[in-house]
Design a protein around this motif. Structure first.
Motif, PDB file in Angstrom:
ATOM      1  N   SER A 168      -2.919 -12.049 -13.432  1.00 59.96           N
ATOM      2  CA  SER A 168      -3.677 -11.305 -11.790  1.00 59.96           C
ATOM      3  C   SER A 168      -2.327 -11.036 -11.020  1.00 59.96           C
ATOM      4  N   SER A 169      -1.448 -12.068 -10.829  1.00 62.76           N
ATOM      5  CA  SER A 169      -0.526 -11.925  -9.386  1.00 62.76           C
ATOM      6  C   SER A 169       1.238 -11.278 -10.210  1.00 62.76           C
ATOM      7  N   CYS A 193     -12.367 -11.259  -7.994  1.00 57.52           N
ATOM      8  CA  CYS A 193     -11.194 -10.363  -7.855  1.00 57.52           C
ATOM      9  C   CYS A 193     -11.926  -8.987  -7.145  1.00 57.52           C
ATOM     10  N   CYS A 218     -16.287 -16.395 -11.056  1.00 59.09           N
ATOM     11  CA  CYS A 218     -15.016 -15.465 -11.798  1.00 59.09           C
ATOM     12  C   CYS A 218     -15.622 -15.187 -13.316  1.00 59.09           C
ATOM     13  N   GLY A 228     -10.978 -12.570 -13.434  1.00 56.80           N
ATOM     14  CA  GLY A 228     -11.391 -12.784 -12.148  1.00 56.80           C
ATOM     15  C   GLY A 228     -12.956 -12.296 -11.583  1.00 56.80           C
ATOM     16  N   GLU A 287     -10.720  -7.570  -3.776  1.00 51.83           N
ATOM     17  CA  GLU A 287      -9.299  -6.357  -3.909  1.00 51.83           C
ATOM     18  C   GLU A 287     -10.203  -5.290  -3.086  1.00 51.83           C
ATOM     19  N   VAL A 321      -6.133 -14.872  -1.068  1.00 52.73           N
ATOM     20  CA  VAL A 321      -7.212 -14.650  -1.568  1.00 52.73           C
ATOM     21  C   VAL A 321      -5.717 -13.636  -2.748  1.00 52.73           C
ATOM     22  N   THR A 322      -5.761 -12.075  -1.810  1.00 52.64           N
ATOM     23  CA  THR A 322      -5.558 -11.533  -3.394  1.00 52.64           C
ATOM     24  C   THR A 322      -3.870 -10.982  -3.077  1.00 52.64           C
ATOM     25  N   GLN A 361      -6.009 -16.545  -8.920  1.00 54.71           N
ATOM     26  CA  GLN A 361      -5.192 -15.161  -8.182  1.00 54.71           C
ATOM     27  C   GLN A 361      -3.796 -15.180  -8.895  1.00 54.71           C
ATOM     28  N   TRP A 362      -4.198 -16.606  -9.140  1.00 59.91           N
ATOM     29  CA  TRP A 362      -1.916 -17.207  -9.007  1.00 59.91           C
ATOM     30  C   TRP A 362      -2.060 -17.020  -9.979  1.00 59.91           C
ATOM     31  N   GLY A 403      -1.217 -13.169  -3.798  1.00 64.70           N
ATOM     32  CA  GLY A 403      -1.411 -13.602  -4.666  1.00 64.70           C
ATOM     33  C   GLY A 403       0.601 -14.029  -4.440  1.00 64.70           C
TER      34      GLY A 403
END
Lengths: 781, 258
Positions: free
Chosen positions: A62-63, A302, A336, A298, A306, A403-404, A57-58, A406
């Motif tokens: 993704s972020s 992911c 993942c 993800g 989300e 988690v979401t 996520q980071w 970021g």
């Protein structure tokens, strides 16, 4: 804080050195300080699964941690925007048909790193992913386009470059053709900055009624709705793909990175898409609201986080229910991995049975790919916890927003030293020779070897196919005359000189392309391909590119308004650099989406009649920096075409008005290779089968002939019959523009260009055809 | 009178089923997409079309797996008594793999082999011209004049009709089973690229069975049925001559219905 039953990683008491070592051993690309931030967020040490979740996520991919602050400056709102760049695809209004508002769904992504490592699979999964992004909005998929950038086919890495180029093209064809989505547009550039890092961008279009849009978040009152995953059984492929996308490609690590590339299965996708259309129909019939999201970076993690987090829910998932193709995978891989051909649904219990039946029985997924199916794996919860169980243990239990949410960085940027100057180039003696060299340059030459490998008219909706005009055009909805136009643009050589102007030009040219067939620009998407954001000079290229898009989008206006042309979808791809640390040429690749109210009015670039008139709009200027003419002389130059926004939008909208009134027979924008190339391509036509010549005769002593003919300053050349000349002039006058008569189309099969009574160019169509149709073929050979 | 009713079959991997169904509807027939695993009664249909695509992802050979599916036995039973069966592109490959085309012996007599094409190896997409190869009328060519040139796209990797049986082509010519041949824009049938896009023997673009109720065609008439679909034509909704294949099916069914 959330209770878990599995072992915690004692980050808190590890020294920086041992933490660094631990992260490396576990292939986690989080930095030491990022890892420690997790403790602040969740109030305890993380489990290994949680650590992997934050790792993905980071990631930059993704972020958008480096880019988000900069991207905020882009204009994303306009009256025609139905959905901006917040979900899997953006949606712009097509128009109303029988009282119902239709939206064009667009997504634009990159698959650069995977394509460099395993080009066929990398390019194929790039297509696969973008199709899912559009489908999951509830849309019918209509078309794709592929902007491609490869290394120098004659340079020191030529064999690898050719191999990658051919395999990428095969991968796109192998996937898109099999699923049955027409390839509508695209471009290809070769340039040594892409030797170690090709660019494979992909754009996808779909169509949806506004009221039928399915969102990438759980619907209202979704408490206790089921989380259903569908598709291929989960394996370990693509685990860490998002993190991989955010790494520089290291030759030595290439082998280990292969595992990060997913395995494409267009055959399963073909069936999945059809089954999903059936789910749309049934859900509509039963008036059921659903959430739907593609599984990309993800994987299950992911998409599920989300879907639930974006509507303020939590989730409870049991990983034992996930269908897998490899036994005893660790939970974080099941959770993942980026196994292809999967989706996540948020589905009310009463509808789950119908949904499972469609996938598992009607379309019998398990007979299509081994153990493929739809299965419920958990539920939406009212509390905002993200609780994951595996073999009766809780392996993750953290606040879902943690988690979401970021992370974000403010990256430093610094203007690099750019020392570009205009060359002292002698005027050529033999213009015919130079002209043929330009036509056979692989960046100008016909790309038929590429697009004839793609299915361009499956679905039977194609009106203007790839290669026939500056933009592609498809029918939007059966029984209606609405068409959707698409074009893609970006010139890497401009980017090398001036990343800001390169982005401005990409936006402007993509709009000219749409206008040249008669469609009206409605929205833009951007895929921003740059180097390493941690290097201030390379990050500066990115910032300049975004500024350029902003300036052009805000100043070129939607037709008859002062609204910006909105950016409705996009993607950032960083770390495009070679192992030596050289970044690719800055590439803000722009797609423009156009709307045509009546596709019967669309025109192509090919000359249509003898004894008609050719006109030019857009003055020729000494702007050859990054031009093809300089390229064939092995120089780069400095003067990238500057865009006068007012003049440019007038030019674009005057052309559209002329075509709308049926006054033009053919039209082609001026770009790579300059005005000469534009005219030559109009003579040849997309299939190089043209047989109408042209005699160009003008009096223009103010600029050297090579600059007149090969400058890439924006403009159009267009064909008008005698009877319409005055009407055309009136329209341009209304926009305060003057058009210049260039000459006539002729029966003779040649192109003759005369300035002030002196013949500069005199070439037979046959010769031009040979040059134009061989350059690209030779580059791939 | 009831409209002729066509079943457009969908095997996993086919991808032209919707536009093929739409063209049947456009010419005034009823049409419905039938999945490979459907339990539906096929006897209510007057004709069948197997559309283009990649059934079973061209595993082993294009068309060979679909040719062995149970639903094909049912279709064969239906067409035995004269109902229509058209295979387009992958559908044509399937019909050759069943032996229904050319259907002279009770076995597979031909192949549709990988293209031979100097520009693009593998999948090749381009507009070509075809025309009638003989003057015998069958279910699919009712409305064509001799020498009428049809502009239509090909989109395939394996479209080269070939056979090992040296006498077969002679028989096909004698039986007037070669329906369409690739030609140039003036109607000249010359066995060279780009006129012949895939190297098919005798420029064969479409073959029928001896009775003329089954046809395998490699180009895609459903993608060339209206002017707006055809490059560089005047863009309007007028029909082009490729749609006559569907119109011919309709008339044939109407005239031969008891």
């Amino acid at each position: 804080m959330g209770e878990v039953d599995s072992d915690l990683i004692d980050i808190e008491s590890m020294s920086d050195e041992s933490l660094k070592y631990f992260l490396k051993q576990n292939a986690i690309s989080l930095t030491v300080s990022e890892s420690r931030r997790i403790i602040e967020l969740i109030g305890r040490n993380p489990t290994l699964t949680e650590l992997h979740i934050f790792n993905i996520q980071w990631s930059e991919h993704s972020s958008y941690k480096s880019s988000r602050a900069v991207l905020k400056m882009l204009p994303t709102k306009a009256p025609n925007v139905i959905l901006g760049p917040v979900e899997d695809s953006g949606i712009v209004e097509l128009g109303k048909i029988n009282g119902e508002k239709y939206g064009i769904v667009v997504s634009h992504e990159s698959h650069n790193h995977p394509s460099q490592v395993v080009p066929y699979e990398g390019a194929a999964t790039g297509v696969g992913g973008i199709l899912r992004d559009v489908l999951c909005m509830g849309a019918k998929i209509l078309a794709t386009a592929d902007p491609l950038r490869f290394g120098n086919p004659n340079g020191q890495n030529k064999n690898k470059v050719k191999y990658i180029a051919n395999e990428v093209i095969n991968g796109i064809a192998g996937y898109g053709n099999a699923v049955g989505i027409p390839n509508l547009a695209g471009d290809v550039y070769f340039n040594e900055s892409f030797d170690d890092n090709c660019l494979v961008n992909v754009v996808c279009l779909g169509i949806v009624k506004e009221k039928d849009i399915i969102h990438s978040y759980a619907p209202k009152n979704a408490k206790d709705y089921e989380i259903v995953i569908v598709g291929k059984p989960t394996d370990n492929s693509g685990f860490g793909g998002a993190a991989f996308a955010s790494l520089i490609i290291d030759e030595e690590a290439r082998e280990s990175n292969r595992g990060a590339v997913q395995v494409p299965d267009p055959f399963l996708k073909n069936v999945l898409i059809r089954a999903t259309y059936e789910v749309f129909r049934q859900a509509k019939k039963q008036n059921v609201k659903l959430g739907f999201k593609d599984m990309g970076a993800g994987g299950i993690m992911c998409s599920s986080s989300e879907l639930c987090s974006d509507s303020d829910f939590g989730a409870e998932i049991n990983l034992d229910k996930v269908h897998v193709s490899i036994k005893d995978l660790p939970p974080y891989i099941i959770f993942c991995s980026e196994t292809q051909e999967r989706f996540t649904w948020i589905c009310p219990k009463k509808f789950t049975k119908t949904l499972l039946k469609i996938y598992n029985e009607d379309f019998a997924l398990s007979t299509i790919a081994k153990n493929a199916k739809a299965v419920a794996i958990g539920k939406v919860t009212k509390n905002q916890d993200y609780k994951i169980k595996y073999r009766d243990k809780i392996v993750c239990n953290v606040p879902i927003k943690a988690v979401t949410r970021g992370i974000q960085y403010q990256r430093a940027f610094k203007e690099p030293i750019r020392n570009f100057a205009e060359p002292k180039l002698e005027e050529p003696k033999n213009y015919n020779e130079i002209a043929l060299k330009i036509l056979s340059n692989p960046n100008v030459a016909s790309k038929e070897k590429c697009y004839k490998h793609y299915d361009r008219n499956v679905m039977g909706n194609s009106i203007i196919e790839s290669g026939q005009a500056d933009a592609g055009l498809i029918r939007a909805v059966p029984k209606s005359k609405y068409g959707i136009a698409l074009s893609v643009d970006s010139n890497p050589r401009y980017g090398k000189i001036n990343p800001y102007l390169s982005a401005v030009n990409a936006v402007a040219e993509s709009m000219r392309n749409i206008a040249a067939i008669g469609a009206v620009p409605a929205a833009l998407t951007d895929c921003l391909n740059y180097g390493n954001p941690e290097k201030p000079e390379q990050f500066n290229d990115f910032v300049e590119g975004v500024k350029g898009i902003k300036a052009a989008a805000e100043n070129l206006y939607l037709r008859k308004t002062k609204n910006p042309v909105p950016i409705i979808s996009g993607n950032v791809s960083f770390y495009n650099e070679s192992s030596k640390g050289n970044a690719i040429d800055p590439s803000a690749i722009i797609a423009c989406i156009g709307v045509m109210r009546n596709y019967e009015k669309a025109i192509t670039m090919k000359l249509k009649k003898q004894k008609t008139n050719l006109f030019l709009v857009g003055n020729r200027k000494d702007e050859l920096g990054g031009s093809v003419y300089y390229e064939i002389n092995n120089i780069l130059g400095a003067n990238v075409p500057d865009i006068n926004f007012k003049e440019h939008r007038n030019m674009v909208y005057a052309i559209i008005d002329c075509i709308d009134n049926g006054l033009l027979l053919s039209c082609h924008d001026i770009s790579d290779g300059g005005m000469f190339t534009t005219i030559a391509e109009m003579i040849l036509g997309g299939n190089a089968d043209g047989n109408i010549g042209a005699e160009i005769n003008f009096n223009y002593p103010y600029l050297r002939n090579d600059k007149i003919l090969f400058s890439e300053s924006p403009g159009f050349v267009f064909e008008v019959e005698d009877k319409n000349i005055n009407k055309v002039k009136t329209i341009f006058k209304k926009y305060n523009l003057i058009v210049h008569k260039l000459g006539k189309t002729i029966k003779k099969d040649s192109l003759k260009i005369i300035n002030s009574k002196k013949t500069i160019i005199n070439l037979s169509i046959e010769k031009m055809k040979k040059a134009w149709t061989s350059g690209f073929v030779d580059a791939l050979k | 009178m009831q409209k002729p009713k066509i079943a457009v079959l969908y095997f996993p991997g086919n991808n032209c089923e919707e536009e093929t169904r739409d063209r049947c509807i456009d010419v005034g027939m009823d049409a419905k997409i039938i999945r490979w695993n459907s339990k539906e009664n096929l006897s209510e249909f007057d004709g069948f079309i197997i559309p283009g695509g990649f059934s079973y992802e061209d595993r082993i050979r294009a068309g060979v797996i679909a040719a062995k599916e149970k639903i094909m036995d049912k279709v064969e039973k239906e067409v035995d008594n004269g109902k229509l069966l058209l295979g387009i592109c992958n559908g044509a490959q399937i019909l050759v793999e069943t032996g229904l085309i050319p259907g002279l012996k009770d076995k597979v007599e031909m192949a549709v082999a990988p293209n031979i094409n100097p520009l693009v190896s593998g999948y090749y997409d381009a507009w070509v011209y075809i025309k009638l190869s003989n003057n015998k009328k069958n279910a699919f060519n009712q409305f064509y004049k001799n020498n009428e040139i049809i502009k239509v796209p090909v989109a395939h990797g394996e479209g080269r009709f070939i056979t090992k049986d040296k006498n077969l082509i002679k028989k096909l010519i004698k039986n007037k089973q070669i329906i369409f041949q690739y030609c140039d824009n003036k109607g000249k049938v010359e066995n060279k690229y780009p006129t012949n896009p895939n190297g098919a023997v005798n420029n064969i673009a479409a073959i029928s069975n001896k009775e003329g109720n089954i046809m395998a065609i490699m180009p895609h008439p459903e993608r060339a049925s209206f002017n707006w679909q055809v490059p560089n034509s005047i863009k309007n909704n007028s029909k082009t001559n490729a749609i006559k294949i569907f119109e011919s099916m309709k008339r044939y069914i109407e005239e031969n219905k008891l």
